[in-house]
Design a protein around this motif. Structure first.
Motif, PDB file in Angstrom:
ATOM      1  N   CYS A   1      -1.895  -8.273   5.157  1.00 63.56           N
ATOM      2  CA  CYS A   1      -3.012  -9.093   5.747  1.00 63.56           C
ATOM      3  C   CYS A   1      -4.595  -8.384   5.509  1.00 63.56           C
ATOM      4  CB  CYS A   1      -2.927  -9.374   7.163  1.00 63.56           C
ATOM      5  SG  CYS A   1      -1.417 -10.757   7.223  1.00 63.56           S
ATOM      6  N   THR A   2      -4.338  -6.915   5.512  1.00 62.85           N
ATOM      7  CA  THR A   2      -5.522  -6.245   5.413  1.00 62.85           C
ATOM      8  C   THR A   2      -6.123  -6.337   4.157  1.00 62.85           C
ATOM      9  OG1 THR A   2      -4.513  -3.999   4.875  1.00 62.85           O
ATOM     10  CG2 THR A   2      -4.938  -4.574   7.258  1.00 62.85           C
TER      11      THR A   2
ATOM     12  N   GLU B   1      -0.467 -14.538   6.594  1.00 69.52           N
ATOM     13  CA  GLU B   1       0.322 -13.838   7.059  1.00 69.52           C
ATOM     14  C   GLU B   1       1.552 -14.577   6.986  1.00 69.52           C
ATOM     15  OE1 GLU B   1       1.784 -12.063  11.638  1.00 69.52           O
ATOM     16  OE2 GLU B   1      -0.167 -12.478  11.332  1.00 69.52           O
TER      17      GLU B   1
ATOM     18  N   GLU C   1       1.339  -6.577   8.341  1.00 73.29           N
ATOM     19  CA  GLU C   1      -0.019  -6.213   8.643  1.00 73.29           C
ATOM     20  C   GLU C   1      -0.692  -5.448   7.494  1.00 73.29           C
ATOM     21  OE1 GLU C   1      -1.924  -2.829  11.828  1.00 73.29           O
ATOM     22  OE2 GLU C   1       0.083  -3.424  11.828  1.00 73.29           O
ATOM     23  N   GLN C   2       0.025  -4.488   6.930  1.00 75.20           N
ATOM     24  CA  GLN C   2      -0.985  -3.950   5.529  1.00 75.20           C
ATOM     25  C   GLN C   2      -1.258  -5.074   4.612  1.00 75.20           C
ATOM     26  OE1 GLN C   2       2.060  -1.320   3.912  1.00 75.20           O
ATOM     27  NE2 GLN C   2       2.823  -2.541   2.438  1.00 75.20           N
TER      28      GLN C   2
ATOM     29  N   THR D   1       0.844  -1.146  -0.006  1.00 75.43           N
ATOM     30  CA  THR D   1       0.002  -0.097  -0.035  1.00 75.43           C
ATOM     31  C   THR D   1       0.734   1.294   0.127  1.00 75.43           C
ATOM     32  OG1 THR D   1      -0.115   0.322   2.179  1.00 75.43           O
ATOM     33  CG2 THR D   1      -1.768  -1.173   1.390  1.00 75.43           C
TER      34      THR D   1
END
Length: 296
Positions: free
Chosen positions: A167-168, A137, A164-165, A37
């Motif tokens: 996985c979103t 993940e 984290e980004q 992202t």
């Protein structure tokens, strides 16, 4: 010869970027890597978006590099400067192949113009199965392990942010992007034809796309400059943000072959690159991850 960026010398990025804006440089479009992202370009957004229209475009549009490029081309301005990191660089090269008249300058970071070998393409299959079975993940950690970044106190923080980004964004997007990478084509011909200012940028300690691959890319283009970022691996935009932003600002300020009558900025750029003392730069604009391009 490659430029090597390192040390603690202060680079006046704002001044160089303003030079680019004064020259009427096209808007800057940045493309993140696999499951990436705008987070991966936050330092560059902070430094550049206040003086040059800047955006980060997600890699959506299907499970082929060609369809992702087509999707992006329907949304991007008529002409733009293009920077891509890792998979974003692969998509950037396809955009260049499909619409060379729209790309004014090109920056390729931690990437390669070569397709997967059959053995490399086959390695995506277990990752796709794992992502579909709820282990996204784990898949992301396998795609970008710890040793892909240079050793530093912030290495784990950077990686955890990337995981984290990713996985979103969800497993469906991973599968589409993995399929696209699995079937990507050779882009050497597109690079050979490009005559605009080009920056080939890589981390000195990147095991995924090592220096030799970037030297090879730079040799394909007549107006390419290779910049090696010391103390960085596969994500130099976050590992050594000041060095990367400085190199990108210089790239944006370079006079293109068809811009001969524009002001000569070579002296200022040489001074900045040497790390000479400069007047204090103005404060950076507030961070925004939503920075739409405004084209008149």
């Amino acid at each position: 010869m490659a430029d090597r960026q390192g040390g603690t010398g202060r680079t006046n990025r704002a001044r160089t970027a303003e030079q680019a804006a004064d020259q009427g440089i096209a808007p800057l479009v940045m493309l993140p890597g696999l499951m990436g992202t705008a987070e991966v370009f936050v330092p560059q957004l902070r430094a550049l978006s206040g003086v040059i229209p800047t955006m980060v475009a997600p890699l959506l549009g299907g499970d082929r590099i060609e369809t992702i490029a087509d999707h992006l081309l329907t949304q991007l301005p008529a002409r733009f400067s293009l920077a891509g990191l890792s998979m974003g660089g692969i998509v950037a090269m396809e955009i260049l192949r499909r619409a060379p008249e729209r790309v004014s300058r090109l920056c390729l970071i931690s990437t390669s113009p070569l397709p997967d070998t059959p053995a490399q393409a086959a390695e995506w299959e277990p990752l796709i199965i794992a992502a579909r079975s709820g282990r996204l993940e784990d898949v992301l950690r396998g795609c970008l392990p710890v040793d892909c970044l240079a050793p530093s106190p912030q290495r784990l923080d950077i990686l955890n942010t990337i995981y984290e980004q990713g996985c979103t964004l969800g497993p469906e997007l991973f599968v589409a992007q993995a399929r696209a990478l699995q079937r990507r084509t050779d882009q050497q011909a597109a690079l050979r034809r490009f005559k605009g200012p080009a920056l080939i940028l890589c981390g000195a300690q990147d095991p995924l796309t090592p220096l030799k691959r970037h030297e090879f890319m730079a040799a394909l283009m007549p107006n390419a400059r290779l910049c090696v970022i010391e103390g960085a691996g596969h994500l130099p935009t976050l590992e050594q943000p000041d060095q990367v932003t400085g190199a990108m600002a210089e790239w944006l300020a370079e006079v293109a072959p068809d811009q001969d009558e524009r002001p000569d900025t070579s002296r200022d750029i040489a001074t900045i690159a040497a790390g000479a003392a400069q007047p204090e730069a103005p404060s950076l604009p507030p961070l925004t991850l939503t920075n739409p391009l405004k084209i008149s």
